[in-house]
Write an enzyme that holds these catalytic residues in place. Structure first.
Site, short mmCIF file in Angstrom:
data_model
loop_
_atom_site.label_atom_id
_atom_site.label_comp_id
_atom_site.label_asym_id
_atom_site.label_seq_id
_atom_site.Cartn_x
_atom_site.Cartn_y
_atom_site.Cartn_z
N GLU A 1 0.83 -1.21 0.00
CA GLU A 1 0.00 0.00 0.00
C GLU A 1 0.87 1.26 0.00
OE1 GLU A 1 -3.06 -0.07 -0.55
OE2 GLU A 1 -3.87 -1.96 0.19
N ASP B 1 -4.44 -9.63 -8.54
CA ASP B 1 -4.80 -8.64 -9.57
C ASP B 1 -3.64 -7.84 -10.18
OD1 ASP B 1 -4.55 -7.43 -7.08
OD2 ASP B 1 -6.47 -6.41 -7.11
C1 DMJ Z 1 -6.39 0.48 -5.03
O1 DMJ Z 1 -5.66 0.87 -3.93
C2 DMJ Z 1 -5.50 -0.12 -6.07
O2 DMJ Z 1 -6.15 -0.05 -7.29
C3 DMJ Z 1 -5.10 -1.54 -5.77
O3 DMJ Z 1 -4.38 -2.14 -6.80
C4 DMJ Z 1 -6.25 -2.41 -5.41
N1 DMJ Z 1 -7.45 -1.68 -5.30
C5 DMJ Z 1 -7.48 -0.46 -4.59
C6 DMJ Z 1 -8.83 0.18 -4.75
O4 DMJ Z 1 -9.86 -0.70 -4.78
#
Ligand code: DMJ
Length: 913
Positions: A147, A294
């Site tokens: 994050e 993802d």
């Molecule tokens: C975001 O912080 C980023 O896109 C991350 O890759 C996953 N999703 C959150 C928001 O949903």
């Protein structure tokens, strides 16, 4: 660059440039060209309307950002219900989700480049000054490496990228001297100790002040990380290296990616969700494109676009081939097992996968992107937002929605690729829903439950970093943006990195990369860069024709059928495997197949394992389906005007709010408060909604007493002090074992914290009117118009009253399964007194109504589905006390016979490792 690069499949009109710019221009070229070819389909949207919507996005951003700056800054995030900053350590812990908060003004940093995209250059200049003046990156806080990288490092680099662009233009930021970049570098060095593992995969967390090793660090003992956590660093780290010349960052990020690539499951070419950072073993072997994985895939493709390194494209294409082979079951994307990719690992999808159609656009595979996007849009149309998780038949699995931007992101990219005004209409709906359901006086609040419309005291920084960027860009013309967006690539947090980085400081590219790749033939690259003729072969209605069959997928169609088509085509010629949902114990052919499973061949064995797993899931799923969904108590009087929505438990007797119009009325406490005898204050509750305390007699008895006194509804408030729907599973109030048809009024249950919001409101405002319904109604001006006018301050204080119950978010700590247990009402047995604590599933009373809604099938669905459905309805109708548990009994006994086989398969899986 090899032929496999961006040049393949591109139209011959791509200008000849240096290899790097060809790579960089690839995606942009494909996207830009497509927007100009759209000539038919959905009605075009006028420039005027697009401008109006763009202005609406600007106004919404001002509302979110303005309230953050006014009421929360320098805290990391705004708490929009209580209108204050979220400071870590001062609020109850929400578990992992708090690891994004490092006391570094997260929302401000995450918003920097959004300000420039939205043409708020002056505000950007102010914001940068504030970051430089106020932000400290050396706090004694344990933060998530992932994050912090995507939001903070990415935010600083995005800010720097646009600061130097503005400086070069000569008007703004003339004083700027790479200060944001220096901060980014400082932060980069703070993250590096996390990579001190033999594998090169980073620890998931780091202490900003003390790193990993020091005793004060309070971290460094973790053994696992998620694949996305380790594989979503290369864009930011490579940009940092190339901006500064310090190669170490890119080297570390490449090494982590190399390790993940090495560890992919070699026969399926899939990766698991979590991996041991020391041994490289897969800890979770399920694999999808949503949570946990993802952005690993996203970064492989984007690293290729940004850095021009073929190895990233080759890896991406190898994974993509596997995803399309196993996970993609259009329009669904379903997790599978990496070792047994024909086995679905779940029966539900998570909201994070909504980014995937956008990535498919970048890849150039438009058809499945349109299909999945359309399926997601149908889910959104049903629930106003995408629930955190939803089942393959589109029921809510996990009801929360933290204002995630992924669907807006995919909508933007699909619009860029197709130029189809349909996607502008989709964007318009997103804007309307945000304003109708998430907007509160002090910002935008996450949805706690999309079914009831209740809120959480939470506005995540990604809402500002991503949502407003994608929505604004969707409606903007080129001239509405002060720079050329095509010169940049979006990180996973939508931060902008300039494509020219690919030729800067590239000495380290290729160093440390593995050279072994799966041989792919040309077909793997067919769709790498399609031109518009391939996308829309002489047919401007192409996208519409793909969407059309999916229009009713959520409400009427039969998604099971969709999966079946895929299976059939997969093993053409062979009989489709028996699926648990189709199984009938009375069908001799089915019993024969069952006997064979696990005995004949490995395919039969695989089918057997899948069958077992599906049986277990189906069993628990169908038990859940008997539950009534939660209901909403919405305070509609002045000064609340519908903004306060409380999640309530339903009753198995009285007026069914899902069938009838909602009930609206002023509230009054009953006397005696427990409602267990004839009311002594009938004049006070007559024509009103009576408040009654839980306990001392049956729910049904309370209902009869208040009904006799003339009440039009009842709210039972829990007598266990401090209880809340945040922390306790909701349940349905059961009847008393007798006929409850005499109870005509609606009855709802509130936990103590939610109940005290109403009681507090009565103390403050005396006259409090509420709406009892199955879903919160619009918080639109109508409600206000029905009341005396009030000031914004009044409305705000109304939201603030809710703080006691709304501010605690424990949901993120739980797995979706656990959370769904929390949000699905359980039922108390009729035999129980209403203050009983535990529930036995066998005592539950089923609810046919819920089944009607959730499994309605159209004429094309299979007869087996219909038979089962009809059978279940008839039995339930004729005998409401028949528990579902009894009906599944034969299945349970069949399951028991299969335990040995499951163990054998588990052994087999271990051996393979
Ligand atoms: C975001 O912080 C980023 O896109 C991350 O890759 C996953 N999703 C959150 C928001 O949903």
């Amino acid at each position: 660059m090899s032929e496999a690069g961006g040049g393949r499949g591109c139209g011959s009109s791509v200008p000849q440039r240096a290899p790097w710019s060809l790579v960089a221009a690839t995606a942009a070229f494909c996207l830009v060209s497509a927007t100009s070819v759209w000539t038919a389909g959905a009605a075009p949207m006028s420039r005027e309307e697009r401008q109006k919507l763009g202005n609406q996005v600007l106004e919404m951003f001002d509302h979110a950002y303005g309230n953050y700056m006014e009421h929360a800054y320098p805290a990391d995030e705004l708490m929009p219900l209580t209108c204050r900053g979220r400071v870590r350590g001062q609020e109850p812990s929400r578990g992992d989700v708090d690891d994004a908060l490092g006391k570094f003004s997260l929302t401000l940093i995450d918003s920097l480049d959004t300000l420039v995209v939205l043409n708020k250059t002056k505000e950007f200049e102010d914001a940068v000054r504030k970051v430089l003046r106020d932000v400290n990156l050396d706090n004694d806080v344990v933060v998530s490496v992932f994050e912090t990288n995507i939001r903070v490092l990415g935010g600083l680099l995005g800010g720097h990228s646009l600061a130097i662009m503005l400086k070069e233009k000569g008007e703004y930021m003339q004083w700027y001297n790479d200060e944001l970049l220096q901060m980014a570098k400082q932060l980069g060095y703070k993250l590096l100790p996390a990579f001190n593992t033999t594998s090169g995969l980073p620890y998931p967390r780091i202490n900003l002040k003390f790193g990993i090793r020091k005793p004060e660090a309070r971290t460094g003992t973790e053994t696992d990380t998620c694949t996305a956590c380790a594989g979503t660093l290369i864009l930011e780290f490579a940009a940092l290296s190339r901006f500064t010349g310090a190669t170490i960052f890119e080297e570390y990020a490449r090494k982590a990616l190399d390790f993940l690539w090495e560890k992919r499951q070699r026969s399926s070419n899939l990766v698991g969700v979590t991996i041991n950072i020391h041994t490289g073993d897969w800890v979770r072997k399920d694999s999808g494109v949503g949570a946990g994985i993802d952005s690993y895939y996203e970064y492989l493709l984007k690293a290729y676009v940004l850095l021009g390194d073929d190895s990233f494209l080759e890896r991406f294409n190898t994974h993509y081939d596997a995803i399309m082979r196993y996970i993609s079951q259009p329009p669904l994307l379903l997790d599978v097992h990496i070792h047994k990719p024909m086995l679905n690992a779940r029966t539900w999808m998570d909201a994070l996968l909504a980014f995937f159609p956008g990535l498919q656009v970048l890849k150039g595979d438009i058809r499945p992107a349109i299909e999945t996007h359309e399926m997601l849009y149908q889910v959104i149309k049903k629930h106003n937002f995408l629930p955190e998780a939803f089942t393959t038949d589109f029921r809510v699995h996990w009801a929360q929605h933290p204002l995630r931007p992924e669907f807006a992101e995919s909508t933007y990219f699909l619009y860029k690729a197709t130029g189809d005004p349909y996607y502008l209409e989709v964007g318009k709906t997103l804007i309307e829903n945000l304003n109708k359901y998430a907007r509160v006086p002090c910002g935008f609040a996450a949805m706690k439950d999309v079914r009831t419309g209740s809120h959480e005291d939470r506005m995540d920084s990604f809402f500002l970093a991503e949502m407003f960027k994608y929505l604004y860009l969707l409606f903007a013309d080129k001239e509405d943006i002060i720079f050329d967006i095509e010169d940049y690539i979006f990180t996973t947090e939508a931060h902008l990195l300039p494509l020219w980085l690919s030729t800067t400081n590239q000495s380290i590219s290729k160093k440390n990369t593995t050279s072994e790749y799966t041989e792919l033939d040309d077909s793997n690259f067919d769709w790498t860069c399609p031109n518009t003729q391939i996308l829309f072969p002489n047919d401007p209605l192409y996208a519409q024709s793909i969407r059309e069959p999916l229009k009713n997928v959520v409400d009427k169609s039969c998604p099971r059928g969709i999966i079946r088509v895929r299976e059939e085509s997969f093993r053409s010629g062979a009989k489709p495997p028996l699926r648990a949902r189709d199984f009938m114990a009375t069908n001799p052919e089915h019993l024969e197949i069952l006997k064979k499973m696990g005995a004949a061949s490995s395919i039969d064995a695989e089918d057997g394992l899948r069958f077992m797993q599906e049986m277990i899931e189906l069993s628990s799923q169908q038990q859940k389906e008997q539950q009534l969904p939660p209901r909403a108590v919405q305070i509609v009087s002045h000064p609340f005007f519908g903004r306060v929505v409380l999640t309530a438990g339903p009753a198995q007797f009285g007026l069914d709010l899902s069938k009838h119009k909602e009930t609206r009325g002023f509230v009054a406490s009953s006397k005696p408060y427990n409602g267990c005898s004839e009311l002594t204050n009938p004049e006070a509750v007559m024509g009103k909604i009576a408040l009654i305390q839980r306990g001392q007699c049956m729910f049904a008895e309370k209902a009869r007493n208040i009904q006799n006194a003339g009440a039009i509804g009842g709210i039972v408030i829990d007598d266990n002090e401090g209880s809340s729907s945040d922390t306790a599973p909701l349940f349905q109030m059961a009847g008393d074992g007798k006929d409850t048809d005499d109870i005509k009024i609606p009855m709802l249950f509130l936990f103590s914290k939610e109940g005290s919001i109403i009681l507090d409101a009565i103390r403050e405002y005396e006259e409090v009117e509420v709406l009892l319904s199955d879903k919160a109604k619009d918080r639109d001006p109508e409600m206000e118009n029905e009341e005396q006018p009030s000031s914004e301050n009044d409305s705000q204080s109304a939201e603030q009253i809710t703080s006691s119950s709304q501010e605690v978010d424990l949901v993120d700590q739980e797995s979706p399964e656990e959370s769904s247990l929390n949000s699905q009402p359980e039922s108390l047995s009729p035999a129980d007194m209403d203050n009983a604590a535990s529930v036995s599933p066998s005592e539950q009373i089923s609810n046919p109504m819920e089944n009607h809604e959730t499994t309605s099938l159209d004429g094309e669905c299979t007869d087996l589905d219909n038979q089962l459905q009809e059978q279940s309805e008839t039995e339930e109708d004729s005998n409401p006390n028949v528990s579902w548990g009894k009906k599944v009994q034969p299945i349970d006994s069949i399951l028991a016979d299969w335990n040995e086989d499951i163990e054998a398969f588990e052994m087999m899986e271990k051996d393979e490792l």
